[in-house]
Design a protein around this motif. Sequence first.
Motif, PDB file in Angstrom:
ATOM      1  N   THR A 107       0.835  -1.214   0.000  1.00  0.00           N
ATOM      2  CA  THR A 107       0.000   0.000   0.000  1.00  0.00           C
ATOM      3  C   THR A 107       0.866   1.259   0.000  1.00  0.00           C
ATOM      4  OG1 THR A 107      -1.660  -1.223   1.254  1.00  0.00           O
ATOM      5  CG2 THR A 107      -1.913   1.163   1.180  1.00  0.00           C
ATOM      6  N   SER A 108       1.892   1.264   0.846  1.00  0.00           N
ATOM      7  CA  SER A 108       2.761   2.444   0.929  1.00  0.00           C
ATOM      8  C   SER A 108       3.573   2.632  -0.347  1.00  0.00           C
ATOM      9  CB  SER A 108       3.708   2.323   2.127  1.00  0.00           C
ATOM     10  OG  SER A 108       2.973   2.440   3.318  1.00  0.00           O
ATOM     11  N   ALA A 111       1.355   3.959  -3.003  1.00  0.00           N
ATOM     12  CA  ALA A 111       1.120   5.394  -2.763  1.00  0.00           C
ATOM     13  C   ALA A 111       2.311   6.204  -3.275  1.00  0.00           C
ATOM     14  CB  ALA A 111       0.887   5.645  -1.278  1.00  0.00           C
ATOM     15  N   GLN A 124       6.349  13.943   0.189  1.00  0.00           N
ATOM     16  CA  GLN A 124       5.259  12.981   0.415  1.00  0.00           C
ATOM     17  C   GLN A 124       5.668  11.586  -0.003  1.00  0.00           C
ATOM     18  OE1 GLN A 124       1.339  13.814  -0.927  1.00  0.00           O
ATOM     19  NE2 GLN A 124       1.480  15.999  -0.472  1.00  0.00           N
ATOM     20  N   VAL A 127       7.902  10.191   2.522  1.00  0.00           N
ATOM     21  CA  VAL A 127       7.153   9.748   3.700  1.00  0.00           C
ATOM     22  C   VAL A 127       6.587   8.349   3.445  1.00  0.00           C
ATOM     23  CG1 VAL A 127       5.031  10.104   5.041  1.00  0.00           C
ATOM     24  CG2 VAL A 127       6.557  12.030   4.620  1.00  0.00           C
ATOM     25  N   ASN A 128       5.979   8.148   2.271  1.00  0.00           N
ATOM     26  CA  ASN A 128       5.397   6.841   1.945  1.00  0.00           C
ATOM     27  C   ASN A 128       6.468   5.745   1.925  1.00  0.00           C
ATOM     28  OD1 ASN A 128       3.127   8.484  -0.292  1.00  0.00           O
ATOM     29  ND2 ASN A 128       2.665   7.679   1.729  1.00  0.00           N
ATOM     30  N   GLN A 131       7.456   4.868   5.412  1.00  0.00           N
ATOM     31  CA  GLN A 131       6.418   4.000   5.994  1.00  0.00           C
ATOM     32  C   GLN A 131       6.607   2.570   5.491  1.00  0.00           C
ATOM     33  OE1 GLN A 131       3.175   6.316   4.484  1.00  0.00           O
ATOM     34  NE2 GLN A 131       2.684   7.218   6.483  1.00  0.00           N
TER      35      GLN A 131
HETATM   36  C1  LIG Z   1       1.507   8.703   1.700  1.00  0.00           C
HETATM   37  O1  LIG Z   1       1.940   9.961   2.195  1.00  0.00           O
HETATM   38  C2  LIG Z   1       0.896  10.919   2.301  1.00  0.00           C
HETATM   39  C3  LIG Z   1       1.462  12.259   2.725  1.00  0.00           C
HETATM   40  O2  LIG Z   1       2.777  12.289   3.038  1.00  0.00           O
HETATM   41  C4  LIG Z   1      -0.115  10.445   3.313  1.00  0.00           C
HETATM   42  O3  LIG Z   1      -1.148  11.379   3.409  1.00  0.00           O
HETATM   43  C5  LIG Z   1      -0.651   9.109   2.864  1.00  0.00           C
HETATM   44  O4  LIG Z   1      -1.523   8.609   3.860  1.00  0.00           O
HETATM   45  C6  LIG Z   1       0.469   8.121   2.652  1.00  0.00           C
HETATM   46  N1  LIG Z   1      -0.113   6.906   2.102  1.00  0.00           N
HETATM   47  C7  LIG Z   1       0.255   5.704   2.521  1.00  0.00           C
HETATM   48  C8  LIG Z   1      -0.534   4.558   1.959  1.00  0.00           C
HETATM   49  O5  LIG Z   1       1.162   5.491   3.283  1.00  0.00           O
END
Ligand SMILES: *[C@@H]1O[C@H](CO)[C@@H](O)[C@H](O)[C@H]1NC(C)=O
Length: 180
Positions: A107-108, A111, A124, A127-128, A131
């Motif tokens: 999922t990440s 994204a 962003q 960040v993904n 994660q």
């Molecule tokens: C990806 O990153 C964005 C913003 O940084 C966040 O809003 C979103 O939830 C993230 N999606 C996932 C699936 O981690």
Amino acid sequence: MTKALLAAALLLAAFAASASAAPRRSATETMADACEYVTVPQLCTNLISKSSCTTVRELALAAIKEALHSAEEAKATVTKAVGEPVADPKLKQGLDVCDEAFANTMTSLQAAVNGMEAGKAYDQVTVNLSQAMIHVSACNDIFSENPGLVSPVADGTSILKKLVSNSLSLSVAVNVQLKQ
Ligand SMILES: *[C@@H]1O[C@H](CO)[C@@H](O)[C@H](O)[C@H]1NC(C)=O
């Protein structure tokens, strides 16, 4: 303004203009340079050879897609194992954790791919990918918390972690490039 001050100001302006016009070579300017700073450079240079990427940005996207493909494979392997009878409840629990961990990783990573393709801010995307790193680790952690329990998906997890880590480094490299 005195003539001397005006001259100084013009000189400064000219200097600033020439400084910004001069080619600035950064550590992340070329794909080969960017590959030097990733977790596993060999995997990165392999990707340059097998892809048709011409920029660090394209390489970062290809690396994320490669990691996503690896996550899908790891997920399929663990889902198959979860579907079979597992005698050891701790092993069963570990596999369940990995199943969820890989689903979250996918999922990440997806994204991150979407974000890159949509031209979203690299912060962003980064960040993904961070994660995704955390999600992959969950699978290793559950097994290392249980000494004596060997992860049946250790190899897949290990390669996946390297690919995610490389894609994170490349995305940071693109980010640095954009902010220079
Ligand atoms: C990806 O990153 C964005 C913003 O940084 C966040 O809003 C979103 O939830 C993230 N999606 C996932 C699936 O981690």
